[in-house]
Write an enzyme that holds these catalytic residues in place. Structure first.
Site, PDB file in Angstrom:
ATOM      1  N   ASP A 284       0.819  -1.210   0.000  1.00 59.13           N
ATOM      2  CA  ASP A 284       0.000   0.000   0.000  1.00 59.13           C
ATOM      3  C   ASP A 284       0.849   1.255   0.000  1.00 59.13           C
ATOM      4  O   ASP A 284       1.867   1.353   0.697  1.00 59.13           O
ATOM      5  CB  ASP A 284      -0.909  -0.009   1.237  1.00 59.13           C
ATOM      6  N   GLU A 326       0.540  -0.604  -5.167  1.00 59.77           N
ATOM      7  CA  GLU A 326      -0.618   0.284  -5.063  1.00 59.77           C
ATOM      8  C   GLU A 326      -0.086   1.700  -5.262  1.00 59.77           C
ATOM      9  O   GLU A 326       0.254   2.396  -4.310  1.00 59.77           O
ATOM     10  CB  GLU A 326      -1.303   0.119  -3.707  1.00 59.77           C
TER      11      GLU A 326
END
Length: 651
Positions: A284, A326
């Protein structure tokens, strides 16, 4: 450093390695470490070689990898060996994914286990479970504010539940994807708590400052991620009496990757979850990993070096595990997360195709493909042994991150066009049946991002309320059209839970004080399984959508040219309502499929004579792989019905 010097250092490290490690069977570990150590050491030295503790940290790095290799279960080690032998395994067209929240999909991880047959029924064999690590009970950014990287949040279940779920998934040949939040922790994390208590070791795990001098320097060039709800990039912590960098939210403290101890900690976290059975790890907020005064603190070169180093270390311990980047950034930046100056991916094997997603939403609103065609031309070619994650929507908002130059090239004014799209998806036009909500709306500039379920954004919610059969049919066809594009474009299609049964907006989040200020929760539903069961009853939208997607997935898996080997050619057909491309086999180019999509509410025609050899199929007639029928033709002009698509092959 010369390779010989690196291996000398490796020998020194192995001579000093902990006794508990040296007694283990480490054959594959030593082989892989030897093959990768020069790259590992070169990257580690480039990032941290200036530090006095560099040698000690190098020792800790190797020992951390060794311990995680020792703890790796035997069945996962065997899977590593199989995937090393078939290193392009994930480029196959057989993979179809779904992203979901475990609590929304099935209550918890145990509930997930009881619903595995649902994935098999649909044909999904890659499941991304959104964050389930321990997080605060209140504000947690949907689980992305992690308070313990090695514990499952009790609301989701336990580590035992996850291990059992992973085993059951693997028995059914379903891949498990999990999140690792790399950029920050919750302010309730043990490291943050110790930093608050004055421990300088842990204050150095974050970016903390006694006064505003350094933060003010950063603020001059750093944009704000959430300007309305969390302005600025620093938060004053009263207990610590220091400013701390908080790029996303005030309760999410950014980790300091200029400290090698942080890198080793987070590598250990990644390998820990790999050892729990995760086949793919979604990393992330990777664009934010390196902070530098005078920059935006996004997409810095060092962030890429960190990802390369994480990948090289994972290749030693768990080479069968893949990374998803991401990174929702500009097209020219996103392909860098596969790895720059490389032929094969050396950072993350998979990246979100956010540009493709946004371009599809533009085509739905405008009913034309001008920007879609132009934007795809500007999408850089991916590396070999890397692939896109193609999605229509995800748990996050829909951003309109098109390149301004592409917008201008098709005759639009960027600011005005984005405002049109926002207004369209907010349902502010009479002709728009969309039921979207604004996210991150800036009243001064008019900028906003878009929240809303797929079904509500394409008008199905409106159509059902109005009882309008034609509007229902149109919205279902748009849902299928969009899925046909993520299935055929090249990459791994990622469905979003609920979309497969036409789930509409869920406004129950407004009753939760911790969620009501975040409109993204409107498309993070709790699945109503009674409604979902309507997928088995003809005459319901759930049936129409689910049955068609089930067929679409089954057909995709049988079409070899849908595998992702940079084997796609965009075709400009001169009709602004059509999006057309060819998928072909690199070795045998007569094996090919013509994808034709009509975004307009009226039928369109396409003169096949203008498409070279498609105008005169060598083996006879064309047929549509999805429907199994001949397409409509008139004098060699293909007729494409409103909001429909073809996957055409020669018979």
């Amino acid at each position: 450093m010369y390779e010989q010097q690196a291996h000398t250092l490796l020998n020194d490290i192995l001579n000093e390695i902990e006794a508990g490690i040296s007694k283990q069977d480490l054959r594959y570990f030593y082989t892989r470490l030897g093959a990768n150590f020069y790259a590992i050491h070169s990257l580690f030295e480039r990032l941290y070689g200036h530090r006095d503790d560099f040698k000690a940290q190098s020792q800790k790095l190797v020992e951390a990898m060794a311990w995680q290799y020792i703890r790796r279960p035997e069945d996962l080690r065997q899977k590593d060996i199989e995937r090393e032998a078939d290193h392009n395994w994930f480029l196959s067209q057989k993979w179809v994914g779904m992203a979901l929240y475990s609590h929304g999909f099935a209550g918890n991880l145990q509930g997930m286990k009881t619903h595995l047959n649902y994935f098999q029924e649909l044909g999904v064999n890659l499941v991304h479970i959104m964050p389930i690590m321990q997080c605060p009970k209140g504000s947690s950014d949907g689980g992305y504010a992690v308070s313990d990287f090695r514990k499952i949040d009790e609301r989701a279940g336990s580590l035992k539940d996850l291990n059992e779920l992973a085993r059951s998934m693997h028995e059914r040949d379903i891949l498990l994807t999990m999140d690792v939040v790399l950029n920050h922790t919750s302010d309730e994390h043990e490291w943050a708590q110790k930093a608050r208590q004055g421990e300088t070791k842990y204050q150095d795990y974050y970016y903390t400052f006694e006064n505003r001098n350094v933060p003010d320097m950063f603020e001059q060039s750093m944009p704000e991620v959430f300007p309305e709800t969390s302005p600025g990039n620093f938060t004053w912590d009263e207990e610590m009496q220091r400013w701390v960098m908080t790029v996303f939210n005030s309760y999410q403290w950014d980790l300091n990757y200029s400290n090698p101890a942080v890198f080793i900690e987070m590598l250990d976290v990644i390998l820990f979850w790999a050892n729990q059975g995760a086949d793919i790890l979604r990393l992330d907020a990777v664009a934010f990993l390196w902070k530098k005064i005078g920059s935006t603190c996004q997409n810095e070169r060092e962030a890429h070096l960190i990802l390369q180093l994480l990948k090289d270390c994972c290749q030693v311990v768990a080479p069968g595990v893949l990374y998803i980047a991401e990174a929702i950034v500009a097209p020219v930046e996103v392909t860098k997360y596969f790895g720059e100056d490389a032929v094969i991916a050396k950072e993350c094997e998979i990246a979100y195709n956010a540009t493709y997603m946004a371009l599809m939403w533009d085509a739905v609103a405008t009913k034309n493909t001008k920007l879609l065609n132009q934007g795809i031309k500007s999408l850089p070619v991916k590396l070999e042994r890397a692939t896109w994650l193609n999605y229509i929507r995800c748990h996050d908002d829909i951003g309109l991150g098109f390149d301004d130059r592409d917008i201008e090239l098709v005759g639009y004014q960027p600011a005005q066009h984005r405002k049109f799209l926002i207004d369209y998806y907010m349902g502010r036009f009479d002709h728009s049946h969309a039921r979207g909500l604004p996210f991150g709306e800036n009243e001064k500039t008019g900028d906003a991002r878009i929240s809303g379920s797929l079904a509500s954004l394409v008008g199905l919610e409106y159509a059902l309320e109005q009882g309008d059969p034609q509007a229902i049919e149109d919205s279902i066809n748009i849902i299928l059209l969009l899925h046909s594009l993520i299935m055929s474009f090249g990459g791994i299609p990622l469905l979003y839970y609920g979309d497969e049964v036409g789930t509409t907006n869920d406004i129950s989040y407004l009753d939760d004080p911790y969620k009501k200020g975040d409109s993204r929760w409107v498309h993070r539903p709790v699945i109503n399984w009674d409604k979902a069961d309507l997928r088995n009853q003809p005459g319901h939208p759930q049936y129409e959508i689910f049955t068609a997607l089930k067929r679409m997935i089954a057909v995709r898996k049988e079409i070899d040219v849908f595998a992702d080997f940079n084997n796609r050619e965009l075709i400009d057909v001169g009709n602004e309502h059509l999006f057309v491309f060819e998928r072909y086999c690199i070795q045998q180019q007569h094996q090919r499929v013509l994808v034709v999509v009509n975004f307009n509410g009226k039928p369109q025609h396409l003169n096949l004579d203008e498409l070279g050899s498609w105008g005169n199929p060598q083996n006879g007639q064309l047929y549509d792989l999805f429907s199994g029928q001949r397409p409509d033709l008139f004098k060699n002009a293909l007729v494409i019905p409103a909001f429909s698509f073809y996957w055409l092959q020669e018979s």
